[in-house]
Design a protein around this motif. Structure first.
Motif, PDB file in Angstrom:
ATOM      1  N   ALA A  11       0.833  -1.204   0.000  1.00 26.42           N
ATOM      2  CA  ALA A  11       0.000   0.000   0.000  1.00 26.42           C
ATOM      3  C   ALA A  11       0.870   1.257   0.000  1.00 26.42           C
ATOM      4  N   ALA A  12       1.959   1.225   0.755  1.00 28.74           N
ATOM      5  CA  ALA A  12       2.853   2.380   0.814  1.00 28.74           C
ATOM      6  C   ALA A  12       3.447   2.679  -0.562  1.00 28.74           C
ATOM      7  N   ARG A  13       3.807   1.645  -1.300  1.00 29.35           N
ATOM      8  CA  ARG A  13       4.361   1.855  -2.642  1.00 29.35           C
ATOM      9  C   ARG A  13       3.318   2.441  -3.583  1.00 29.35           C
ATOM     10  N   ALA A  14       2.091   1.966  -3.488  1.00 30.33           N
ATOM     11  CA  ALA A  14       1.025   2.510  -4.336  1.00 30.33           C
ATOM     12  C   ALA A  14       0.777   3.981  -4.026  1.00 30.33           C
ATOM     13  N   VAL A  15       0.720   4.325  -2.746  1.00 31.40           N
ATOM     14  CA  VAL A  15       0.504   5.717  -2.349  1.00 31.40           C
ATOM     15  C   VAL A  15       1.692   6.576  -2.774  1.00 31.40           C
ATOM     16  N   THR A  16       2.895   6.035  -2.686  1.00 30.42           N
ATOM     17  CA  THR A  16       4.095   6.776  -3.089  1.00 30.42           C
ATOM     18  C   THR A  16       4.030   7.156  -4.563  1.00 30.42           C
ATOM     19  N   VAL A  17       3.602   6.229  -5.403  1.00 27.80           N
ATOM     20  CA  VAL A  17       3.489   6.513  -6.840  1.00 27.80           C
ATOM     21  C   VAL A  17       2.527   7.670  -7.083  1.00 27.80           C
ATOM     22  N   VAL A  18       1.352   7.605  -6.450  1.00 28.47           N
ATOM     23  CA  VAL A  18       0.340   8.650  -6.640  1.00 28.47           C
ATOM     24  C   VAL A  18       0.858   9.996  -6.138  1.00 28.47           C
ATOM     25  N   LEU A  19       1.449  10.005  -4.944  1.00 27.60           N
ATOM     26  CA  LEU A  19       1.950  11.254  -4.374  1.00 27.60           C
ATOM     27  C   LEU A  19       3.058  11.861  -5.226  1.00 27.60           C
ATOM     28  N   TRP A  20       3.961  11.011  -5.705  1.00 25.08           N
ATOM     29  CA  TRP A  20       5.103  11.517  -6.464  1.00 25.08           C
ATOM     30  C   TRP A  20       4.663  12.135  -7.784  1.00 25.08           C
ATOM     31  N   LEU A  21       3.794  11.453  -8.510  1.00 21.81           N
ATOM     32  CA  LEU A  21       3.332  11.993  -9.781  1.00 21.81           C
ATOM     33  C   LEU A  21       2.482  13.241  -9.571  1.00 21.81           C
ATOM     34  N   TRP A  22       1.694  13.254  -8.506  1.00 22.22           N
ATOM     35  CA  TRP A  22       0.892  14.437  -8.189  1.00 22.22           C
ATOM     36  C   TRP A  22       1.778  15.639  -7.879  1.00 22.22           C
ATOM     37  N   ALA A  23       2.875  15.409  -7.187  1.00 19.70           N
ATOM     38  CA  ALA A  23       3.746  16.511  -6.759  1.00 19.70           C
ATOM     39  C   ALA A  23       4.718  16.957  -7.839  1.00 19.70           C
ATOM     40  N   THR A  24       4.901  16.144  -8.883  1.00 17.09           N
ATOM     41  CA  THR A  24       5.917  16.481  -9.880  1.00 17.09           C
ATOM     42  C   THR A  24       5.365  16.758 -11.277  1.00 17.09           C
ATOM     43  N   ASN A  25       4.283  16.084 -11.654  1.00 13.14           N
ATOM     44  CA  ASN A  25       3.871  16.162 -13.052  1.00 13.14           C
ATOM     45  C   ASN A  25       2.378  16.379 -13.288  1.00 13.14           C
ATOM     46  N   PHE A  26       1.582  16.608 -12.232  1.00 14.79           N
ATOM     47  CA  PHE A  26       0.173  16.907 -12.426  1.00 14.79           C
ATOM     48  C   PHE A  26      -0.002  18.421 -12.416  1.00 14.79           C
ATOM     49  N   PRO A  27      -0.095  19.069 -13.571  1.00 16.24           N
ATOM     50  CA  PRO A  27      -0.294  20.527 -13.585  1.00 16.24           C
ATOM     51  C   PRO A  27      -1.664  20.886 -13.039  1.00 16.24           C
ATOM     52  N   PRO A  28      -1.849  22.133 -12.621  1.00 13.45           N
ATOM     53  CA  PRO A  28      -3.106  22.525 -11.974  1.00 13.45           C
ATOM     54  C   PRO A  28      -4.357  22.203 -12.789  1.00 13.45           C
ATOM     55  N   ARG A  29      -4.286  22.364 -14.105  1.00 15.70           N
ATOM     56  CA  ARG A  29      -5.505  22.170 -14.902  1.00 15.70           C
ATOM     57  C   ARG A  29      -5.940  20.705 -14.969  1.00 15.70           C
ATOM     58  N   PHE A  30      -5.036  19.776 -14.622  1.00 14.52           N
ATOM     59  CA  PHE A  30      -5.365  18.364 -14.659  1.00 14.52           C
ATOM     60  C   PHE A  30      -5.591  17.775 -13.271  1.00 14.52           C
ATOM     61  N   SER A  31      -5.366  18.552 -12.224  1.00 13.46           N
ATOM     62  CA  SER A  31      -5.465  18.027 -10.863  1.00 13.46           C
ATOM     63  C   SER A  31      -6.751  18.516 -10.201  1.00 13.46           C
ATOM     64  N   PRO A  32      -7.557  17.603  -9.648  1.00 12.67           N
ATOM     65  CA  PRO A  32      -8.792  18.015  -8.972  1.00 12.67           C
ATOM     66  C   PRO A  32      -8.544  18.721  -7.647  1.00 12.67           C
ATOM     67  N   VAL A  33      -7.341  18.595  -7.108  1.00 13.93           N
ATOM     68  CA  VAL A  33      -6.976  19.265  -5.862  1.00 13.93           C
ATOM     69  C   VAL A  33      -5.713  20.079  -6.113  1.00 13.93           C
ATOM     70  N   PRO A  34      -5.416  21.086  -5.283  1.00 10.35           N
ATOM     71  CA  PRO A  34      -4.187  21.861  -5.472  1.00 10.35           C
ATOM     72  C   PRO A  34      -2.964  20.954  -5.527  1.00 10.35           C
ATOM     73  N   THR A  35      -2.047  21.269  -6.415  1.00  9.98           N
ATOM     74  CA  THR A  35      -0.871  20.433  -6.630  1.00  9.98           C
ATOM     75  C   THR A  35       0.408  21.254  -6.502  1.00  9.98           C
ATOM     76  N   PRO A  36       1.477  20.660  -5.956  1.00  8.58           N
ATOM     77  CA  PRO A  36       2.760  21.365  -5.892  1.00  8.58           C
ATOM     78  C   PRO A  36       3.459  21.476  -7.242  1.00  8.58           C
ATOM     79  N   THR A  37       2.976  20.752  -8.250  1.00 14.76           N
ATOM     80  CA  THR A  37       3.645  20.753  -9.552  1.00 14.76           C
ATOM     81  C   THR A  37       3.839  22.174 -10.063  1.00 14.76           C
TER      82      THR A  37
END
Length: 263
Positions: free
Chosen positions: A168-194
């Motif tokens: 589960a930790a690995r699955a969450v890590t994948v989601v968090l990492w891509l959200w924080a690095t490559n999900f631009p604001p227009r594609f993210s339903p929540v605020p993103t650090p990208t």
């Protein structure tokens, strides 16, 4: 210092013997190399320094994620192991060198092929272009973007690995990492650090010092967290990534300590 070096050496050897480390890192290193050699996003850049910058973006997207997946269970394994951790903690070297060795050793092992990819690619571009600028950009990218991102990725994955089952930790890590690095604001339903100075992708240092295209900083939006690329904003991005990594490491060690005492 001697105790720290021996502790790091022990952890490096232990990590190098684990197939899971290489199974997680090497395929993504190969994928990144393939993209660096064939993707029009990389090869289409006329400036070899820009090719290094885009390659560093790929490294932080894929290879650093592989490093995180490889090291997700490192502190959990130390927590659940019986005998050896207590024996090593009782040696004259003390507790601090053991903690530092546990953090640094596996990271160095998993980071080695990632660093080799970036530096060899930079050296190759320097030879073909007849200038040392691509190699210098690769060194800058490694020190100011890839290494801090790797430290943060390992810290986040290690913390999640202590808090929940490893799968589960690995699955969450994948989601968090891509959200924080490559999900631009227009594609993210929540605020993103990208695209912000909080993103572990290291877009600001890569644009400022490693020739990456401007798209990787202040991406798709404006605001106080997305300033223009300057030396100051690049240093701010670097500092925030390192501080976040330190906080995650501290929480990880605290959680592991509480669990051990509660066991």
């Amino acid at each position: 210092m001697t105790a720290l070096l021996w502790s790091i050496r022990y952890e490096v050897l232990m990590a190098a013997r684990r197939r899971a480390v290489w199974a997680a890192v090497l395929p993504l290193v190969a994928l990144t190399l393939l993209l660096a050699l064939t993707s029009p996003v990389v090869t289409g850049a006329s400036d070899p320094v820009a090719r290094v910058g885009v390659t560093a973006v790929l490294v932080n997207t894929f290879c650093t994620l592989g490093l995180a997946l490889a090291l997700t269970d490192r502190l959990r394994r130390n927590l659940e192991a019986r005998g050896m951790p207590e024996l090593l903690a009782a040696t004259p070297g003390g507790r601090l060198p053991r903690i530092m060795g546990t953090l640094i050793g596996p990271l160095l092992t998993a980071l080695a092929p990632v660093a080799a990819l970036l530096l060899v690619h930079g050296a190759f571009l320097s030879l073909t272009a007849g200038t040392g600028r691509p190699l210098a950009a690769a060194v800058a990218a490694l020190g100011t973007a890839v290494l801090p991102a790797a430290i943060l990725a390992a810290a986040v994955a290690g913390l999640l690995g202590v808090l929940m089952p490893v799968a589960a930790a690995r699955a969450v890590t994948v989601v968090l990492w891509l959200w924080a690095t490559n999900f631009p604001p227009r594609f993210s339903p929540v605020p993103t650090p990208t695209g912000t100075v909080l993103s572990p992708l290291g877009g600001y240092p890569l644009v400022a010092w490693a020739g990456a295209p401007d798209i990787w900083a202040a991406r798709d939006a404006a605001g106080p967290l997305r300033p223009d690329v300057t030396t100051t904003s690049a240093l701010l991005n670097l500092g925030l990534v390192v501080l976040t990594a330190a906080a995650c490491h501290a929480l990880c060690l605290l959680t592991a300590r509480l669990r051990r005492h509660g066991a």
